[in-house]
Motif scaffolding. Structure first.
Motif, PDB file in Angstrom:
ATOM      1  N   SER A 253       0.809  -1.224   0.000  1.00  0.00           N
ATOM      2  CA  SER A 253       0.000   0.000   0.000  1.00  0.00           C
ATOM      3  C   SER A 253       0.840   1.271   0.000  1.00  0.00           C
ATOM      4  O   SER A 253       0.327   2.337  -0.328  1.00  0.00           O
ATOM      5  N   THR A 254       2.101   1.189   0.362  1.00  0.00           N
ATOM      6  CA  THR A 254       2.949   2.380   0.443  1.00  0.00           C
ATOM      7  C   THR A 254       4.274   2.108  -0.271  1.00  0.00           C
ATOM      8  O   THR A 254       4.673   0.953  -0.468  1.00  0.00           O
ATOM      9  N   PRO A 255       4.997   3.176  -0.681  1.00  0.00           N
ATOM     10  CA  PRO A 255       6.330   2.961  -1.252  1.00  0.00           C
ATOM     11  C   PRO A 255       7.270   2.229  -0.306  1.00  0.00           C
ATOM     12  O   PRO A 255       8.164   1.504  -0.753  1.00  0.00           O
ATOM     13  N   ALA A 256       7.064   2.399   1.005  1.00  0.00           N
ATOM     14  CA  ALA A 256       7.921   1.683   1.957  1.00  0.00           C
ATOM     15  C   ALA A 256       7.711   0.178   1.849  1.00  0.00           C
ATOM     16  O   ALA A 256       8.668  -0.597   2.014  1.00  0.00           O
ATOM     17  N   ASP A 257       6.486  -0.262   1.597  1.00  0.00           N
ATOM     18  CA  ASP A 257       6.233  -1.694   1.416  1.00  0.00           C
ATOM     19  C   ASP A 257       6.975  -2.224   0.190  1.00  0.00           C
ATOM     20  O   ASP A 257       7.536  -3.327   0.220  1.00  0.00           O
ATOM     21  N   GLU A 279       3.430   3.955  -8.280  1.00  0.00           N
ATOM     22  CA  GLU A 279       2.093   4.217  -8.822  1.00  0.00           C
ATOM     23  C   GLU A 279       1.379   2.927  -9.192  1.00  0.00           C
ATOM     24  O   GLU A 279       0.148   2.833  -9.053  1.00  0.00           O
ATOM     25  N   LEU A 280       2.099   1.937  -9.672  1.00  0.00           N
ATOM     26  CA  LEU A 280       1.496   0.664 -10.073  1.00  0.00           C
ATOM     27  C   LEU A 280       1.684  -0.411  -9.014  1.00  0.00           C
ATOM     28  O   LEU A 280       1.214  -1.537  -9.193  1.00  0.00           O
ATOM     29  N   ARG A 281       2.383  -0.076  -7.922  1.00  0.00           N
ATOM     30  CA  ARG A 281       2.697  -1.051  -6.875  1.00  0.00           C
ATOM     31  C   ARG A 281       3.357  -2.292  -7.486  1.00  0.00           C
ATOM     32  O   ARG A 281       2.918  -3.426  -7.277  1.00  0.00           O
ATOM     33  N   SER A 282       4.400  -2.044  -8.239  1.00  0.00           N
ATOM     34  CA  SER A 282       5.048  -3.131  -8.971  1.00  0.00           C
ATOM     35  C   SER A 282       6.555  -3.076  -8.778  1.00  0.00           C
ATOM     36  O   SER A 282       7.133  -2.033  -8.443  1.00  0.00           O
ATOM     37  N   LEU A 283       7.186  -4.237  -9.001  1.00  0.00           N
ATOM     38  CA  LEU A 283       8.630  -4.379  -8.996  1.00  0.00           C
ATOM     39  C   LEU A 283       9.049  -5.005 -10.314  1.00  0.00           C
ATOM     40  O   LEU A 283       8.517  -6.059 -10.697  1.00  0.00           O
TER      41      LEU A 283
END
Length: 591
Positions: A253-257, A279-283
């Protein structure tokens, strides 16, 4: 005969001469009629015919030049409107007509060139845009057709037994021949002679074991071809296969995650090329195929939804106030005053000689008897609910915000003193942080506070409220639905006061006739009941807890688990042994 022909010719010339002479005038009049109707194009054509018939006639020339300018200007104005509306082809047609009517109109010629250039530029832009779209479509098509990692396919994977003493490349080629695959040897690799012995192992496992023994590595180049090279960091960086994949984390949910997940991949799988897209919660990862498979396994293990807890909070406050007042309030003061009658100068020494009882006034305070008892009970119950995620702090505030002066300063622009205030929460203040464990248990870190304004006091000329506070901070580990009762915030105040004549107040019965006794007892108790309900717990499965082989410390490798049970006695496979005579090198496999 000749005379008759000349006579006919003279008669024809005589008859046709008046008709030819009337044509320019007729055209001129037609032009005037068209001009009155504001049909400038028709008027221009008519005046042009009259002028062409008689070029030197000033009347026809004047009308022709005037209409030529007016008609050309009309088409220019119409072209301008079409140009502003971005109807360039129609505007170009109007400007061409204007230029044909009046070739000396430089404005029309300039607009004609400008419009033509604009149309050509749009055509070039359209072609360039179309070309870019085609190139983008080709890229998209190529991207969709991008091949995945190369996977080696053996024609036969029957367990084999091998006992050989030969060079490493010869052993590799022997195994490759058994599996029906091609093999390429790195030109920089100098194959030493080794003894290699295995019994009843699959071809892929045999290749892996040979690579470990000889400190080499192999990678597939196609479905039926492998490349063998020396196992060192330089060769692995040069030859090892590299793939790319984007993982979308559903529960970050956050950039820290995302950064935490990326740090886990770097620390465990030694993946250095990781790009996070918050923005896409992706790696997006770039790694070897083995690292990519293990990254998928690791992300499946850690990308879990956070547990949630619904906390029922019951705040019960019970207070009791008992007051008893019994006794008499007798006169405690006597005052007397002397006012001589008939004296206008006030009281003098001579006035005492003529004092009478009427000149002395005595004042005694009143008396009363009170018998009063009161008993009041108060019960307050508040029951809010808080839904909070694991390890997140939840706060509940029920009450008021009271201003408290925190400082003062004097500005140079004004003469007064400015006071700074800070607002604090007064009432029921609750802060809870849950930590969900396995087995439907949860640890609650709680801070419970009940405060109220009990009075006022003056500090430095500023009236400040006095705030009474009762506070508890503790932790408790509870089962889902278990009630945690927090009591002990108990206050018992008892006061007793006596008023009356000294001495008599100590007598058991007379003290109620010559004095007054006042007893007051205040009792208050606050009880908190905390009830946690686990809405969502950690979804840890057996697959998440399963141990996985990662290869060696220097090289992360993926080994696929067998999907079938290994038979108790495997079927015998081909056995390759070193012959008694000096072994001949195996025939090379066609490269």
């Amino acid at each position: 005969m000749r005379c008759r022909f000349l006579l006919c010719a003279i008669m024809v010339c005589t008859l046709t001469a008046p008709i030819v002479g009337e044509r320019p005038e007729s055209a001129f009049k037609a032009g005037q009629r068209a001009e009155k109707k504001n049909d400038l194009d028709t008027a221009y054509q008519a005046f042009k015919r009259a002028h062409d018939a008689r070029p030197l006639d000033p009347k026809y020339m004047s009308a022709y030049l005037r209409l030529r300018s007016s008609a050309s200007t009309k088409h220019i104005e119409a072209g301008r409107e079409l140009f502003d509306e971005e109807k360039l082809q129609d505007a170009l047609a109007e400007f061409r007509i204007a230029a044909q009517i009046d070739p000396t109109n430089f404005e029309g010629l300039g607009l004609l060139r400008r419009t033509s250039d604009e149309i050509e530029q749009q055509s070039r832009d359209k072609l360039a845009t179309q070309k870019r779209k085609e190139e983008s479509a080709v890229l998209e098509r190529d991207a969709r057709s991008a091949a995945g990692p190369v996977s080696l396919t053996f024609k036969s994977n029957t367990p084999v037994s091998i006992h050989m003493t030969a060079t490493v490349d010869a052993i590799y080629k022997t195994l490759a021949r058994l599996g029906g695959v091609n093999i390429l040897i790195d030109p920089d690799y100098k194959a030493p002679k080794v003894t290699f012995e295995l019994s009843d192992v699959g071809l892929r496992d045999a290749l892996d074991m040979l690579a470990i023994q000889t400190k080499t590595f192999w990678r597939p180049l196609s479905a039926n071809t492998i490349l063998v090279a020396m196992d060192n960091s330089a060769k692995r960086k040069e030859l090892q296969q590299s793939v790319m994949k984007t993982f979308y984390l559903r529960n970050a949910s956050t950039p820290a995650d995302l950064q935490e997940a990326a740090g886990t991949l770097k620390a465990i799988l030694d993946i250095s090329h990781i790009q996070a897209t918050p923005e896409l919660r992706s790696l997006t990862l770039r790694a070897t195929p083995d690292q990519m498979v293990l990254a998928q396994k690791l992300l499946d293990d850690i990308d879990k939804p956070k547990p949630e807890v619904l906390i029922d909070i019951v705040v019960m406050e019970v207070s009791r106030d008992r007051i008893r007042t019994l006794g008499a309030v007798l006169p405690s003061t006597v005052s007397a005053s002397i006012s001589p009658s008939g004296s206008s100068t006030g009281l003098t020494l001579n006035s005492f000689a003529s004092l009478t009882a009427n000149d002395i006034a005595v004042s005694i305070s009143g008396a009363s008897y009170t018998a009063l008892a009161s008993d009041s009970n108060t019960k307050v119950i508040q029951r809010p609910e808080i839904r909070v995620m694991d390890s997140e702090k939840a706060s509940l505030r029920i009450g008021d915000r009271i201003p408290i002066a925190t400082g003062s300063f004097q500005s140079g622009l004004t003469q007064g003193v400015n006071t700074q205030f800070q607002y604090i929460d007064v009432g029921v203040n609750i802060d809870i942080t849950p930590y969900v464990h396995s087995g439907n248990e949860v640890t609650l870190k709680m801070s419970l506070e009940v405060s109220s304004v009990t009075g006022e006091q003056s500090v430095g000329g500023v009236t400040e409220p006095t705030i009474g506070q009762r506070r508890i901070e503790h932790q408790a580990r509870l089962v889902d639905g278990e009630v945690n009762l927090i009591g002990g915030i108990f206050e018992d105040t008892e006061s007793k006061s006596l008023s009356g004549y000294p001495g008599i107040l100590n007598l058991p019965i007379l003290k109620y006739f010559f004095g007054q006794e006042n007893k007051e007892r205040q009792q208050s108790e606050i009880v908190f009941a905390i009830i946690p309900h686990i809405i969502r717990s950690s979804e840890v499965t057996d697959q998440n807890e399963r141990m996985v082989d990662l290869g060696s410390e220097n090289s992360v490798a993926y080994r696929k688990a067998s999907t079938k049970d290994t038979p108790a006695t495997p079927a015998p496979g081909p056995i390759i042994q070193q012959p008694a005579q000096p072994a001949q090198r195996p025939e090379p496999i066609p490269q």
